[in-house]
Design an enzyme around this catalytic site. Structure first.
Site, PDB file in Angstrom:
ATOM      1  N   GLY A  56      14.845  37.746 -24.483  1.00  0.00           N
ATOM      2  CA  GLY A  56      13.355  37.520 -24.822  1.00  0.00           C
ATOM      3  C   GLY A  56      12.899  37.337 -23.552  1.00  0.00           C
TER       4      GLY A  56
ATOM      5  N   ALA B 130       9.547  35.555 -20.746  1.00  0.00           N
ATOM      6  CA  ALA B 130       9.174  34.245 -20.623  1.00  0.00           C
ATOM      7  C   ALA B 130       8.238  33.829 -21.662  1.00  0.00           C
ATOM      8  CB  ALA B 130       8.652  34.103 -19.279  1.00  0.00           C
TER       9      ALA B 130
ATOM     10  N   GLY C 214       9.707  32.325 -26.931  1.00  0.00           N
ATOM     11  CA  GLY C 214      10.034  31.565 -28.080  1.00  0.00           C
ATOM     12  C   GLY C 214      11.772  31.584 -28.291  1.00  0.00           C
TER      13      GLY C 214
ATOM     14  N   HIS D 227      13.018  20.120 -22.344  1.00  0.00           N
ATOM     15  CA  HIS D 227      13.815  20.795 -23.308  1.00  0.00           C
ATOM     16  C   HIS D 227      14.711  19.430 -24.100  1.00  0.00           C
ATOM     17  CE1 HIS D 227      14.010  25.235 -23.080  1.00  0.00           C
ATOM     18  NE2 HIS D 227      13.224  24.963 -21.804  1.00  0.00           N
TER      19      HIS D 227
END
Length: 246
Positions: free
Chosen positions: A10, A12, A15, A52
């Protein structure tokens, strides 16, 4: 049984990390080893790492491995009291960056690509060796950025990085049982391709135009990718990634 290796791609803020963590939780619950490849090189990266870390379940184990991820996971598992059900590697994007930056700004493009591919080979070797590590099989989830759809980087190292990561993504995708592309928080299944009667292909050898499929099959595919059904006309052609080979 869970896929042996899942690659989640994916852009930036697409998700991909959030989806990877949700998938890891569904497959492993508390028994997840989170492999972090990021390094706190500045305040912004340190803040990202902290964010994170806060998003992950506290029961998950964390292994910091900016390079040599495959050997690092092997060593960790050799001493683990309770082997995990899932290994989540987040992400290849920074792993390849770490490999190239360590080689210096004047690195040869071919050498940089070879070093990145060697890192990926080490990871795949670990996946192959450690997949049956537990009774149900060790499931790997690997996250990476798709960086080949934007502008050409204006500096040499950026171009080497873009090309090297693209090659690594191809290498991991070819070996993966499952590949997902995240777009605006939604997973788009790239591999395996849907064939018929709920069966999934193991490769992408079908290159011809897909035949029309029934409404039931169409709804099933759209539900699989988006989580909800979007009824469309009976017998219309599908996106080339799906359907039965003509």
């Amino acid at each position: 049984m869970n896929p042996r290796l899942t690659l989640i791609l994916g852009g930036a803020r697409s998700g991909k990390s959030a989806y990877a963590q949700r998938l890891a939780w569904e497959r492993g619950s508390d028994r997840v080893l989170y492999v972090a490849t990021a390094q706190a090189s500045d305040e912004e990266m340190a803040a990202r790492i902290a964010a994170h870390r806060a998003e992950r379940p506290s029961a998950w184990q964390t292994l910091e491995a900016p390079r040599a991820v495959g050997p690092a996971v092997r060593r960790w598992l050799a001493t683990a009291m309770a082997p995990p059900a899932v290994v989540l590697v987040d992400c290849l994007t920074l792993l390849v960056s770490n490999v190239l930056v360590a080689m210096g700004e004047s690195l040869d493009p071919a050498q940089g690509e070879m070093a990145a591919l060697a890192e990926a080979e080490q990871l795949l070797a670990a996946v192959g060796e450690l997949a049956p590590h537990t009774g149900t099989g060790l499931s790997w989830i690997v996250v990476s950025n798709e960086v080949g759809m934007g502008l050409v980087p204006p500096y040499p190292l950026g171009r080497v990085y873009r090309d090297a990561l693209g090659r690594v993504n191809q290498q991991i995708a070819a070996a993966a049982d499952e590949v997902l592309l995240m777009v605006a928080g939604l997973p788009w299944r790239l591999k395996p391709a849907f064939l018929t009667d709920g069966q999934w292909a193991t490769d992408q050898t079908c290159t011809s135009k897909p035949e029309p499929v029934s409404q039931a099959h169409r709804d099933g595919m759209v539900k699989d990718n988006l989580g909800q059904a979007h009824p469309t006309g009976e017998g219309q052609d599908l996106h080339p990634g799906y359907g039965r080979c003509a």
